[in-house]
Design an enzyme around this catalytic site. Sequence first.
Site, short mmCIF file in Angstrom:
data_model
loop_
_atom_site.label_atom_id
_atom_site.label_comp_id
_atom_site.label_asym_id
_atom_site.label_seq_id
_atom_site.Cartn_x
_atom_site.Cartn_y
_atom_site.Cartn_z
N GLY A 1 -0.37 7.33 2.45
CA GLY A 1 0.02 5.98 2.06
C GLY A 1 -0.70 5.57 0.80
CD GLU B 1 -3.82 -3.11 -1.29
OE1 GLU B 1 -2.80 -2.78 -1.92
OE2 GLU B 1 -3.95 -4.20 -0.71
N GLY C 1 -5.66 3.21 2.22
CA GLY C 1 -6.57 4.34 2.46
C GLY C 1 -8.03 3.89 2.48
CD GLU D 1 -2.41 14.74 1.37
OE1 GLU D 1 -2.29 14.55 0.14
OE2 GLU D 1 -2.88 15.79 1.82
CB CYS E 1 3.04 10.26 -3.36
SG CYS E 1 3.66 11.77 -2.65
CD GLU F 1 1.68 5.09 -6.03
OE1 GLU F 1 1.02 4.37 -5.26
OE2 GLU F 1 2.06 6.23 -5.74
P1 NAD Z 1 1.02 1.81 2.77
O1 NAD Z 1 -0.35 2.28 2.44
O2 NAD Z 1 1.36 0.40 2.55
O3 NAD Z 1 1.36 2.12 4.29
C1 NAD Z 1 1.23 3.41 4.83
C2 NAD Z 1 1.03 3.32 6.32
O4 NAD Z 1 -0.22 2.66 6.56
C3 NAD Z 1 2.09 2.51 7.04
O5 NAD Z 1 2.35 3.10 8.30
C4 NAD Z 1 1.42 1.17 7.22
O6 NAD Z 1 1.92 0.44 8.32
C5 NAD Z 1 -0.01 1.61 7.47
N1 NAD Z 1 -1.00 0.56 7.23
C6 NAD Z 1 -0.91 -0.53 6.44
N2 NAD Z 1 -2.05 -1.25 6.50
C7 NAD Z 1 -2.88 -0.58 7.33
C8 NAD Z 1 -4.20 -0.80 7.79
N3 NAD Z 1 -4.89 -1.86 7.39
N4 NAD Z 1 -4.74 0.11 8.62
C9 NAD Z 1 -4.06 1.21 9.02
N5 NAD Z 1 -2.79 1.46 8.64
C10 NAD Z 1 -2.22 0.58 7.79
O7 NAD Z 1 2.00 2.80 1.97
P2 NAD Z 1 3.58 2.72 1.89
O8 NAD Z 1 3.89 1.51 1.08
O9 NAD Z 1 4.17 2.89 3.24
O10 NAD Z 1 3.91 4.07 1.08
C11 NAD Z 1 3.79 4.16 -0.27
C12 NAD Z 1 2.45 4.73 -0.68
O11 NAD Z 1 2.26 5.98 -0.03
C13 NAD Z 1 2.37 5.01 -2.16
O12 NAD Z 1 1.11 4.64 -2.64
C14 NAD Z 1 2.54 6.53 -2.23
O13 NAD Z 1 2.01 7.11 -3.38
C15 NAD Z 1 1.85 6.95 -0.99
N6 NAD Z 1 2.29 8.29 -0.58
C16 NAD Z 1 1.45 9.34 -0.77
C17 NAD Z 1 1.86 10.63 -0.44
C18 NAD Z 1 0.97 11.82 -0.64
O14 NAD Z 1 1.25 12.86 -0.06
N7 NAD Z 1 -0.10 11.74 -1.41
C19 NAD Z 1 3.13 10.83 0.09
C20 NAD Z 1 3.97 9.73 0.27
C21 NAD Z 1 3.53 8.46 -0.07
#
Ligand code: NAD
Length: 495
Positions: free
Chosen positions: A228, A231, A233, A250, A284, A385
């Site tokens: 994800g 932020e 992460g 990731e 990503c 991003e």
């Molecule tokens: P996000 O970080 O908003 O959410 C990802 C997941 O985390 C979701 O399931 C969300 O519900 C959960 N989440 C949100 N807040 C949380 C918290 N406080 N504690 C625990 N979990 C929480 O990301 P997104 O908007 O769903 O996806 C887009 C992002 O993901 C982009 O930054 C993209 O680059 C990244 N991404 C990275 C990869 C990689 O392999 N490096 C692959 C796909 C997406």
Amino acid sequence: MMPLYPLYINGRFIETSERQNVLNPSTGKVIAQACLAKDSDVDLAIASAREAFDKGSWPKLPLDERKKFIFKIAQGILNKAGDLAKLETENAGKPIKETTFMDVPSAAKAFEYVANNFESYLVSENLNISEEAKAKLSREPMGVVVLIIPWNYPLLIASWKLASALAAGNTVVLKPSSLTSLTAFELGKIIHQAGLPAGVVNIVNASGTKIGEKLCSDKRVDMVSFTGSNEVGKHILEYSSKNVKKLIMELGGKSASLIFSDVDIDMVVNSSLCSIFLNQGQMCTAMSRIFVQDSLYNKFVANFVEKAQRIKLGVASNHETQMGPLITDSQRKKVIVYLEKAKAEGAKILCGGKIPQAPELKNGYFFEPTVITGVNPHMHIFKEEVFGPVAIVGKFSSAEEAVELANDSDFALASCIWSRDLSLAEGLAKRINAGTIWINTYGMFYNRAPYGGFKQSGFGKELGKEGFLEYTRLKNVVLDQSPDAKPLVNYWYGF
Ligand code: NAD
């Protein structure tokens, strides 16, 4: 009747009273209701996974038995391939061509690959340290693993993580993005039908801000595998520090594509369109910063802009559609704010930059493919991003300058190099700060090739042997066979 998706905990489908409307981003219409987990459901899911690991059969199953289950999941995905592709398209707004030919078959292949290979990754190693001392290194499952998934590749990323985590003998709690939970729940049904013991896989759905802290800080959880944003992460790093857990992070990217002037212009323009506009740029590894050698720059920009304008926007379930909607209206607003800032900082929008006005698109979260120039490394849009269909195109005059531009980022996820001069490209690949470098291609993920970023893009790998081994821990058993019993420890106090 509106389909309802229950949680999946301890081998049971649980309907909760709190529910959420799940939207189709192409139309803005509600397509299903998903049950939402409360703290008590999360607690039950963790307890079930813990119990299934500590007392259940799964971690102790002979490997060839576990392998059969993993193959069954792959087959279950293939049996429902058409329905899964349709559902992913409706829920995530991914064009049906992408879900049919990429997401769903790749999800099945991820399970197949792991099933075919994981036994060879689990072989133990004997170290003959001295005549008397031997050490045996062996791999064990981590225990209870929490898997947190983003909305951009919901089924595929869940499958990458589940395949390795399960084959290694772990039990899991899977948390999909609450925006795109439907294919995760379908995967839960497939796993249930495959006959995995109760509690091995648990699926909870809610916003991360509600249940994330509990999931990632609980003592009963041994590992968190997160994909994800950077932020979120950082929050997870904080939560998991309370009880010290193994992590895979990731995170996001701001990847650079370096295009040298010796390449075929049509090939590189077509591939570059794919590298930023596939999945509406919500990747990503999107090559959101494209740098072209100065002698090719004008020709590239003219060609790229002309073709970007021809990309066919449409409802994602339409087979002609080349670009679907963004995931939500708020994601689209975020993109617009980035473009406004970029304009205010002096960038020039060559095409796109607007919400399309076609009547059939008016209820979805569509946005035109956008190409901007005149960007410099101090601008927000160069550094952050955007996660939308926005390409910035700049130029370089020397290989040295190209590497500097590519590395001028806090992220380090992926990069592309386009040149016929392979020794130049391979030399540059060594100097570019990114976990994956594609030379003369883009986005090739192979199940056998590990993938993951550096710097702010995170740490740990997915896929391949290294990705699989992330879900294991290495145990060292030392055996001393010296006749007078361990000279050093035995005589240390001189008794
Ligand atoms: P996000 O970080 O908003 O959410 C990802 C997941 O985390 C979701 O399931 C969300 O519900 C959960 N989440 C949100 N807040 C949380 C918290 N406080 N504690 C625990 N979990 C929480 O990301 P997104 O908007 O769903 O996806 C887009 C992002 O993901 C982009 O930054 C993209 O680059 C990244 N991404 C990275 C990869 C990689 O392999 N490096 C692959 C796909 C997406």
